[in-house]
Design a protein around this motif. Structure first.
Motif: not given
Length: 127
Positions: A7-8, A21-23, A79-80, A119-121
């Protein structure tokens, strides 16, 4: 099985900043080395940065050194990727990736080294 959700992303102007961000869920996050990769239209997926499972080691692509910073919070399974001074050539879909590792300092740079992918942002930087 680990699930990763990024996200982001967004549309920004050159010189702006974004924080991705990656949750992670479904696994023990602290066992995984993590990486960020990106893929622009018509191009292969390329390495951006990776971080060891402890967070003590990192590896950056030359194109982002000094502008991007990776970090992780193992308590939050996240992870950011802090991206500063963005350029139009940073436009791409950004994917996070994970690989379970034994070594504490491992930081992979190849797509085929990672087991799980998000999936990617989309990040779009206008000039």
């Amino acid at each position: 099985q680990v699930q990763l959700v990024e996200s982001g992303g967004g549309l920004v102007q050159a010189g702006d900043s974004l924080k991705l961000s990656c949750a992670a869920s479904g696994g023990t996050f602290s066992r995984y080395a993590m990486g960020w990769f990106r893929q622009a239209p018509g191009k292969e997926r390329e390495f951006v940065v990776s971080i060891s499972k402890s967070g003590g080691s990192t590896n950056y692509a030359d194109s982002v050194k000094g502008r991007f910073t990776i970090s992780r919070d193992n308590a939050k399974n996240t992870v950011y990727l802090q991206m500063n001074a963005l350029k139009p050539e940073d436009t791409a879909v950004y994917h996070c990736a994970a690989r379970p590792v034994f070594g504490t300092a491992w930081v992979g740079v190849r797509v085929d080294e990672y087991t799980y992918w998000g999936q990617g942002t989309q990040v779009t930087v206008s000039s």
